[in-house]
Scaffold this motif. Structure first.
Motif, PDB file in Angstrom:
ATOM      1  N   TYR A  66       0.794  -1.226   0.000  1.00  0.00           N
ATOM      2  CA  TYR A  66       0.000   0.000   0.000  1.00  0.00           C
ATOM      3  C   TYR A  66       0.830   1.282   0.000  1.00  0.00           C
ATOM      4  O   TYR A  66       0.245   2.363  -0.111  1.00  0.00           O
ATOM      5  CB  TYR A  66      -0.914   0.018   1.224  1.00  0.00           C
ATOM      6  CG  TYR A  66      -1.998  -1.038   1.203  1.00  0.00           C
ATOM      7  CD1 TYR A  66      -3.069  -0.954   0.321  1.00  0.00           C
ATOM      8  CD2 TYR A  66      -1.954  -2.125   2.073  1.00  0.00           C
ATOM      9  CE1 TYR A  66      -4.055  -1.921   0.297  1.00  0.00           C
ATOM     10  CE2 TYR A  66      -2.948  -3.100   2.062  1.00  0.00           C
ATOM     11  CZ  TYR A  66      -3.990  -2.999   1.167  1.00  0.00           C
ATOM     12  OH  TYR A  66      -4.971  -3.956   1.148  1.00  0.00           O
ATOM     13  N   THR A  67       2.137   1.198   0.149  1.00  0.00           N
ATOM     14  CA  THR A  67       2.926   2.425   0.314  1.00  0.00           C
ATOM     15  C   THR A  67       4.150   2.436  -0.588  1.00  0.00           C
ATOM     16  O   THR A  67       4.510   1.437  -1.211  1.00  0.00           O
ATOM     17  CB  THR A  67       3.406   2.572   1.772  1.00  0.00           C
ATOM     18  OG1 THR A  67       4.340   1.521   2.066  1.00  0.00           O
ATOM     19  CG2 THR A  67       2.253   2.502   2.753  1.00  0.00           C
TER      20      THR A  67
ATOM     21  N   VAL B 115       3.086   5.719   7.875  1.00  0.00           N
ATOM     22  CA  VAL B 115       2.193   4.649   8.305  1.00  0.00           C
ATOM     23  C   VAL B 115       1.749   4.939   9.738  1.00  0.00           C
ATOM     24  O   VAL B 115       2.563   5.322  10.575  1.00  0.00           O
ATOM     25  CB  VAL B 115       2.908   3.280   8.242  1.00  0.00           C
ATOM     26  CG1 VAL B 115       1.984   2.164   8.713  1.00  0.00           C
ATOM     27  CG2 VAL B 115       3.413   3.015   6.831  1.00  0.00           C
TER      28      VAL B 115
ATOM     29  N   TYR C 266      -1.050   5.439   5.015  1.00  0.00           N
ATOM     30  CA  TYR C 266      -1.563   4.083   5.201  1.00  0.00           C
ATOM     31  C   TYR C 266      -1.738   3.823   6.696  1.00  0.00           C
ATOM     32  O   TYR C 266      -0.996   4.356   7.528  1.00  0.00           O
ATOM     33  CB  TYR C 266      -0.592   3.057   4.595  1.00  0.00           C
ATOM     34  CG  TYR C 266      -0.916   1.615   4.908  1.00  0.00           C
ATOM     35  CD1 TYR C 266      -2.124   1.038   4.521  1.00  0.00           C
ATOM     36  CD2 TYR C 266      -0.010   0.815   5.607  1.00  0.00           C
ATOM     37  CE1 TYR C 266      -2.419  -0.283   4.811  1.00  0.00           C
ATOM     38  CE2 TYR C 266      -0.289  -0.513   5.894  1.00  0.00           C
ATOM     39  CZ  TYR C 266      -1.503  -1.060   5.501  1.00  0.00           C
ATOM     40  OH  TYR C 266      -1.803  -2.358   5.796  1.00  0.00           O
TER      41      TYR C 266
ATOM     42  N   ARG D  52      -6.746   6.343   0.117  1.00  0.00           N
ATOM     43  CA  ARG D  52      -5.758   5.456   0.735  1.00  0.00           C
ATOM     44  C   ARG D  52      -6.433   4.373   1.573  1.00  0.00           C
ATOM     45  O   ARG D  52      -7.630   4.390   1.803  1.00  0.00           O
ATOM     46  CB  ARG D  52      -4.781   6.274   1.589  1.00  0.00           C
ATOM     47  CG  ARG D  52      -3.989   7.324   0.803  1.00  0.00           C
ATOM     48  CD  ARG D  52      -3.129   6.694  -0.296  1.00  0.00           C
ATOM     49  NE  ARG D  52      -2.360   7.675  -1.037  1.00  0.00           N
ATOM     50  CZ  ARG D  52      -1.028   7.771  -0.989  1.00  0.00           C
ATOM     51  NH1 ARG D  52      -0.327   6.945  -0.231  1.00  0.00           N
ATOM     52  NH2 ARG D  52      -0.402   8.679  -1.708  1.00  0.00           N
ATOM     53  N   TRP D  53      -5.621   3.460   2.087  1.00  0.00           N
ATOM     54  CA  TRP D  53      -6.117   2.212   2.654  1.00  0.00           C
ATOM     55  C   TRP D  53      -5.878   2.083   4.157  1.00  0.00           C
ATOM     56  O   TRP D  53      -4.914   2.628   4.693  1.00  0.00           O
ATOM     57  CB  TRP D  53      -5.451   1.031   1.955  1.00  0.00           C
ATOM     58  CG  TRP D  53      -5.905   0.863   0.550  1.00  0.00           C
ATOM     59  CD1 TRP D  53      -5.388   1.496  -0.555  1.00  0.00           C
ATOM     60  CD2 TRP D  53      -6.968   0.033   0.080  1.00  0.00           C
ATOM     61  NE1 TRP D  53      -6.067   1.105  -1.687  1.00  0.00           N
ATOM     62  CE2 TRP D  53      -7.037   0.196  -1.323  1.00  0.00           C
ATOM     63  CE3 TRP D  53      -7.854  -0.833   0.696  1.00  0.00           C
ATOM     64  CZ2 TRP D  53      -7.966  -0.476  -2.106  1.00  0.00           C
ATOM     65  CZ3 TRP D  53      -8.778  -1.515  -0.077  1.00  0.00           C
ATOM     66  CH2 TRP D  53      -8.829  -1.329  -1.466  1.00  0.00           C
TER      67      TRP D  53
ATOM     68  N   TYR E  92     -10.996   1.171   2.379  1.00  0.00           N
ATOM     69  CA  TYR E  92     -10.389   2.385   1.837  1.00  0.00           C
ATOM     70  C   TYR E  92     -11.238   3.601   2.170  1.00  0.00           C
ATOM     71  O   TYR E  92     -12.443   3.487   2.416  1.00  0.00           O
ATOM     72  CB  TYR E  92     -10.191   2.277   0.321  1.00  0.00           C
ATOM     73  CG  TYR E  92     -11.461   2.077  -0.475  1.00  0.00           C
ATOM     74  CD1 TYR E  92     -12.179   3.174  -0.968  1.00  0.00           C
ATOM     75  CD2 TYR E  92     -11.946   0.800  -0.750  1.00  0.00           C
ATOM     76  CE1 TYR E  92     -13.347   3.000  -1.705  1.00  0.00           C
ATOM     77  CE2 TYR E  92     -13.110   0.615  -1.483  1.00  0.00           C
ATOM     78  CZ  TYR E  92     -13.815   1.717  -1.950  1.00  0.00           C
ATOM     79  OH  TYR E  92     -14.966   1.546  -2.676  1.00  0.00           O
TER      80      TYR E  92
END
Length: 930
Positions: free
Chosen positions: A143-144, A150, A507, A573-574, A632
């Motif tokens: 995801y990043t 994070v 994230y 984003r997630w 998300y």
């Protein structure tokens, strides 16, 4: 044998200090690391004088000095960290520039991850729960990009921070495994490089562990400092762990002793639960005890316990506790070990030790600040007389620990040395040390996992033996390469992340508390007593009788936390949520809270494949294994468009297009395609409805209209819907596997029965007689509160039967012509084909299912009208009728009807049904706002 109070600390002052050198932090340069810490400590001290700062939710319990002593600002603060925004700004400025036209897009990490907790880093220090950092690395990489931020606001030991840093240089075996997976799935190789991590937790013990698991201290320096600390302390206190050798004049080293409860026989005779007379090969508990005096059989649970009364120096009063006698000692002389019964020397030594007082700090706080009834984990029989923290240790181990913690504070690396002390202080150093058997021998099992239980037979371990054993274990933590300033920690509640700017996080990975599984604050209390800073329980997101927190209070705290996470996460984003709980009501609360906050769930995976299916994980009462939820935050474009299109068909299809774009395209394992549940029509419908309802918008389409629209607008493959470019990608990869692995369905109510029938009939149109025996077998687990429905009723209200009139329906024709050669190429009205097809049930074409749905809905609403008129509680009812009624009432804004009927059905049914819970919560919210 007096303890030397000064020699230990004098020797520690001779310890080589940290190398000096300029240090840069948040744009400032300091002469060395000590100067950096001194500057920010004073800044934090000033901040703590502000009453508003102390009002931040989750501000811990402790004096200013104790909080400052435990902190290592600005990287780690044992209170809310006021420098988080500064770090984020600094990290953003350092990010590599993205190429022109760059657009962030990630699919969910749709692979089942199997990473055990036996990794040396995970094993280095005990904690109540951990997600292995090796597993988290995979999610962060998915995801990043390097330099991304994070966040984990339920960070526990800080494995998210370890994982973020390990993305730069992971262990070689992990790196190979990740690269192999990405290559096998046809993806570009992962972008290795450090990510930055913000770690937040309510518990000061947890954030203390975060700081140390993410320490950049070298393994060699840690070992050198730890060995010096232990050796010097043992020189001072080693006499407490001496024992005499039977028949010899020299002394041995006490390694451990076994303490046994003493119970009473009816005749008044005292009997030990551990039989010291048995030889080593059969040594153990007296499972069937007989009184040596009267011969009666004694049952442990029914017998009375012997008590002991002694003077408590800390409390300045006599206290009464369950009595335990020392029954066995394991000792060492050189390389040889031997067992013995306690001798006169041992008894005199214990008497001498018990007369001493610790010369350094030892905790004596009342348990949970209460003493007698100290929490949900209190058990009167086992904890009789255990009212204060110091009761959890023998006097010998309490003195040794107090000196070790004091020495750690004086060392050059106080945080890392205290980390060493906490690693064994409770799990193996306390009176909770359980004793088991393995291969016929004594097994020193340690504290029973996630309990505060005093076992009937406990082990007293040599603190210095324990500590030396942990030095090597903890060295593994410092072998991972980490850099200062890449991770920061804050001690506070996730319900108020005011120091994190909105839309600043790339994230989120969290492993939050789940219901009443673990009472974190109670399990952390003993550790925090040594650290002198305690958890503020008010904001602990758990279900707890002692804290007066039920499912609603838990849900409120989780909803507020998810609301904050939604605010700070960048649009598009997630967030990844690890979930492990056996109660479906808690599962539904998590999903509902995510939706209320604004998140959209895109995928659910099992953390260890082979232990259950998606359906097993989401069926009431059947959540058995860890799940990973991928959700998300919708991008700003969708939210802006939805404001203009809300309540229209365009708004529905805009959401579905966006949602399909966020779902995994192809998932396979063992040469089988896995059905992606989120791409099936009924789950897409549920997500669409939830998206509208949780934004207070009317749902403009019925289920049949929605299903028809799906067929018209999107590509259908193996029961799943795709965007055009996704369908092309799926088709290409579908050619590389043999078959489709269908989701296993469990029939527990009307809704699941309909899905099961659809799965059967779409594959094989068949008659009532063929289906009936299979259906009866599947309905063995039908919910007791759900009205049992006949198979014929379900078929008539949801499917179509070919009565032999007119052409054979396409679905039946395709099945028959595929499976019978003689029926191929026949016209659809051929008598032979018609005869074979007659009385078979099949799934209606979505374009023709509207009338059927209307008839079914009419029947359901008729039943709901009856429920509205009933004056008493509904014990058995048709759940689909309640769902249909709630939906209609919500569309008509008749929120009072929803609340009134909800009050008539059992709480567990409401809590365990995500659709009912959504309608009910929204109705309560709307009524409160009117």
């Amino acid at each position: 044998m007096k303890m030397k109070e000064n020699s230990l600390f004098d020797s520690l002052l001779e310890e080589p200090q940290k190398p000096s050198g300029p240090v840069t932090c948040l744009g400032m340069t300091f002469e060395n690391d000590e100067a950096r810490r001194a500057h920010f400590t004073e800044e934090l001290r000033k901040k703590m004088q502000d009453p508003e700062f102390r009002k931040i939710e989750g501000f811990p319990i402790g004096s200013d000095e104790d909080i400052l002593n435990l902190s290592d600002p600005p990287y780690y603060t044992a209170c809310p960290n006021p420098w988080i925004a500064d770090f984020i700004a600094d990290w953003e400025a350092q990010k590599p520039e993205q190429p022109d036209g760059y657009h962030y897009h990630r699919e969910p990490f749709a692979a089942d991850v199997s990473e055990g907790k036996q990794d040396p880093v995970c094993m280095a220090h005990t904690y109540h729960t951990k997600v292995p950092y090796r597993a988290i690395v995979r999610y962060i990489l998915n995801y990043t990009s390097p330099g991304d931020v994070v966040l984990d606001c339920f960070a526990g030991t800080g494995m998210t921070g370890v994982a973020a840093q390990a993305c730069s240089e992971p262990p070689s075996d992990l790196k190979r495994a990740i690269e192999d997976y990405w290559r096998e799935t046809g993806r570009e190789q992962p972008s290795w490089g450090t990510r930055h991590a913000i770690m937040v937790d309510l518990s000061p013990f947890a954030t203390f562990l975060q700081r140390n698991f993410n320490s950049s201290l070298s393994s060699r320096t840690f070992q050198k400092c730890a060995e010096r600390l232990l050796n010097e302390t043992e020189k001072n206190l080693g006499w407490m762990y001496e024992t005499d050798i039977p028949g010899g004049k020299s002394k041995g080293s006490f390694e451990y002793g076994l303490w046994s409860d003493v119970v009473f026989c009816e005749c008044g005779e005292e009997v030990l639960l551990w039989n010291p007379a048995l030889d080593e090969g059969s040594q153990g508990f007296n499972a069937e005890m007989k009184c040596p005096k009267c011969g009666r059989e004694i049952k442990k649970t029914a017998s009375g316990r012997a008590h002991t009364t002694y003077w408590d120096d800390e409390l300045k009063t006599s206290i009464k506790q369950n009595r335990q006698d020392l029954v066995l000692i394991q000792a060492r002389v050189g390389n040889k070990t031997f067992s013995k019964h306690p001798s006169k020397f041992d008894r005199e030594l214990m008497s001498r030790i018990n007369s001493l007082k610790p010369t350094s700090f030892s905790p004596s706080a009342p348990m949970m600040f209460n003493g007698e009834r100290w929490g949900d984990m209190f058990r009167a029989g086992i904890h009789f007389g255990i009212t204060h923290v110091h009761h959890f240790w023998t006097k010998r181990n309490l003195i040794a620990l107090s000196e070790l913690f004091a020495a750690a504070q004086k060392s050059s690396y106080p945080h890392e040395m205290a980390f060493l002390c906490t690693s064994f202080a409770v799990k193996t150093g306390s009176r909770m040390h359980n004793v088991g058997f393995k291969g016929g021998k004594i097994n020193l099992a340690g504290q029973t996992y996630n309990t505060l239980q005093f076992p009937s037979v406990s082990a007293e371990r040599n603190i210095f033996v324990l500590a030396k054993g942990k030095v090597k274990d903890i060295s593994n933590v410092f072998e991972l390469k980490k850099q200062p300033g890449r991770t920061i920690s804050s001690t506070q509640s996730g319900t108020n992340l005011q120091h994190i700017p909105s839309g600043s996080v790339d994230y989120i990975f969290i492993d939050p508390p789940f219901g009443d599984n673990i009472i974190y604050s109670e399990l952390s209390f003993l550790y925090e007593a040594w650290l002198k800073v305690f958890t503020k329980q008010d904001y602990e997101a758990i279900i707890s009788g002692k804290q007066s927190k039920g499912l609603n209070e838990y849900k409120d705290l989780m909803t507020r936390s998810f609301g904050e996470l939604f605010r700070v996460l960048k649009p598009g984003r997630w967030i990844t949520i690890a979930f492990h709980n056996s109660k479906n009501a808690v599962w539904n609360v998590i999903q509902e809270s995510l939706g209320i906050a604004g998140f959209v769930i895109a995928d659910v995976r099992i953390l260890d494949k082979g232990q259950g299916t998606y359906k097993q994980m989401t069926t009431a009462g059947a959540v058995k294994q860890d799940l990973v939820i991928s959700a998300y935050r919708p991008n700003g474009g969708l939210e802006d468009r939805f404001e203009l299109e809300a309540g229209t068909e365009d708004g529905v299809w805009d959401f579905i297009r966006t949602h399909l774009g966020q779902l995994p395209v192809f998932v396979s394992k063992d040469s089988q395609v896995e059905v992606i549940a989120e791409r099936q029509n009924y789950l897409l419908f549920d997500r669409m409805v939830a998206f509208h309802v949780q934004r207070g918008v009317a749902v403009p389409l019925s289920a049949s209209d929605f299903y028809s629209g799906l067929d018209q607008r999107f590509s259908l493959r193996d029961g799943m819907y795709f965007l055009p470019d996704q369908a092309a990608m799926y088709d290409k990869k579908r050619m590389t596997v043999k078959e489709v692995l269908q989701l296993q369905l469990f029939v527990i109510d009307e809704s699941s029965a309909i899905q099961w029938l659809k799965q059967q009939l779409i594959r094989k149109p068949q008659s009532f007689q063929d289906l009936h025996p299979l259906f009866l077998k599947e309905t063995a687990g039908w919910s007791k509160s759900e009205v049992p429905l006949e198979l014929l009723t379900l078929l008539e209200q949801n499917f179509l039967r070919y009565d032999g009139k007119g052409p054979v329906p396409e679905q039946i024709h395709a099945y028959l012509s595929t499976n019978w050669k003689e029926l191929r190429n026949l016209p659809k009205d051929d008598p032979t084909l018609v005869t074979k097809a007659r009385d078979r049930w099949y799934v209606p074409d979505p374009n023709k299912a509207g009338d059927l749905e209307k008839l079914r809905e009419k029947a359901l609403l008729k039943e709901f009208e009856e429920y509205k008129e009933v004056k008493k509680k509904l014990k058995v009812f048709r759940l689909e009728a309640v769902r249909a009624g709630f939906k209609k009432a919500w569309q008509e804004r008749d929120y009072a009807v929803i609340v009134a009927v909800a009050d008539k059905i059992p709480n567990n049914v409401l809590e365990e049904d995500p659709k009912l819970l959504m309608w009910y919560d929204q109705a309560v919210t709307r009524m409160g706002g009117e």
